[in-house]
Each structure stands twice: as C-alpha cells, then as structure tokens.
Scaffold this motif. Structure first.
Motif, PDB file in Angstrom:
ATOM      1  N   SER A 124       0.857  -1.191   0.000  1.00  0.00           N
ATOM      2  CA  SER A 124       0.000   0.000   0.000  1.00  0.00           C
ATOM      3  C   SER A 124       0.894   1.243   0.000  1.00  0.00           C
ATOM      4  O   SER A 124       2.035   1.190   0.449  1.00  0.00           O
ATOM      5  N   GLU A 125       0.347   2.340  -0.489  1.00  0.00           N
ATOM      6  CA  GLU A 125       1.127   3.570  -0.604  1.00  0.00           C
ATOM      7  C   GLU A 125       1.548   4.061   0.781  1.00  0.00           C
ATOM      8  O   GLU A 125       0.724   4.222   1.673  1.00  0.00           O
ATOM      9  N   LYS A 126       2.852   4.241   0.941  1.00  0.00           N
ATOM     10  CA  LYS A 126       3.427   4.697   2.206  1.00  0.00           C
ATOM     11  C   LYS A 126       4.696   5.482   1.918  1.00  0.00           C
ATOM     12  O   LYS A 126       5.244   5.413   0.829  1.00  0.00           O
ATOM     13  N   THR A 127       5.155   6.192   2.935  1.00  0.00           N
ATOM     14  CA  THR A 127       6.400   6.941   2.813  1.00  0.00           C
ATOM     15  C   THR A 127       7.466   6.271   3.669  1.00  0.00           C
ATOM     16  O   THR A 127       7.252   6.000   4.848  1.00  0.00           O
ATOM     17  N   VAL A 166       4.625   3.789  -4.038  1.00  0.00           N
ATOM     18  CA  VAL A 166       3.305   3.295  -4.435  1.00  0.00           C
ATOM     19  C   VAL A 166       3.356   1.774  -4.455  1.00  0.00           C
ATOM     20  O   VAL A 166       4.435   1.179  -4.496  1.00  0.00           O
ATOM     21  N   PRO A 167       2.205   1.116  -4.432  1.00  0.00           N
ATOM     22  CA  PRO A 167       2.216  -0.348  -4.479  1.00  0.00           C
ATOM     23  C   PRO A 167       2.956  -0.867  -5.717  1.00  0.00           C
ATOM     24  O   PRO A 167       2.863  -0.279  -6.799  1.00  0.00           O
ATOM     25  N   ARG A 214       7.416   3.258 -10.947  1.00  0.00           N
ATOM     26  CA  ARG A 214       7.505   4.559 -11.635  1.00  0.00           C
ATOM     27  C   ARG A 214       8.900   4.835 -12.194  1.00  0.00           C
ATOM     28  O   ARG A 214       9.211   5.958 -12.559  1.00  0.00           O
TER      29      ARG A 214
END
Length: 133
Positions: A49-52, A99-100, A72
């Motif tokens: 899952s999207e994380k920083t 991003v995933p 990306r």
C-alpha cells in the motif's frame, strides 16, 4: 561482476518477509559487503500500500551508493551512503513516497572499494512523534 546478490523482501504493513527466509520487522538492519570490485548487491521487495519510507544509512562511507527502482522507474540513482539521510540533500529527497508494486534496491561501491555496509528502510508511519517542550 560476480556475487550479484538478490534477496527478495516483501513489504506488508510494517513487516518485511524475506522470500525463502524468516520474517523481519520493517526497521530491521540489513548488513552486507561488497566483496569484490564492481559487485552490486540487489534487494527486491514489494510494497502493498502507498506509504512513505526513508533509507537509513548505518554506514557513513563516501565509496558506497544505492539506487532504487520501482513501478515509476528510478527513484534514487547512485546516492551516496554518506548523503542518504542527510538534510544536505533536502527533506524532499530523503523521503521515499512509494506506491504499491515491486522495487529493487541496489548497493554498490565506487572504484575498487570493497566495504561493509548496513542500512534500514523505515516506514514513517511507525516513527515516534516528538513533541517540543
């Protein structure tokens, strides 16, 4: 280029699972060595899952660098371990909004260097909030 190391790592919340190995906490230290000139050690992992995240270089050596490629494209290209978690490069470059998808983090050394290294990938969601005062 001998000893090309590929150790898959899978991100799931704050747990890393080394494929074929034991589960590790996301903040676990990864240790290694560039054992011969030109060697590149690669670590693959999946973000669910999207994380920083941020890369915490535990070895301050200007001969070591790391790169990160993901869905990306290239997010980091041969950034020095001695600058990786430093404000000298700016907060926007220290933080890694992922991003995933599948990622490959590669560690290499310049010239004929064969140093040991250590690093952690830390999830900012797991960071302790510090309050001034």
């Amino acid at each position: 280029m001998k000893n090309y190391r590929s150790s898959p790592i899978r991100f799931a919340s704050s747990v890393l699972a080394l494929l074929g190995c034991a589960n590790l906490l996301a903040a676990a230290t990864t240790n290694g060595q560039i054992s011969q000139p030109g060697e590149r050690d690669a670590f693959t992992f999946r973000v669910e899952s999207e994380k920083t995240y941020y890369f915490d270089a535990l070895t301050e050596d200007n001969q070591l660098n790391w790169s990160l490629v993901g869905p990306r494209g290239a997010l980091v290209n041969q950034r020095g371990f001695d600058n990786s978690d430093s404000l000298r490069i700016g907060v926007s470059q220290v933080l890694l909004p992922l991003v995933p998808g599948d990622y490959t983090l590669t560690v290499a050394a310049s010239g004929g260097a064969t140093p040991d290294y250590a690093f952690r990938l830390l999830d900012l969601a797991d960071a302790t909030l510090l309050t001034a005062g």
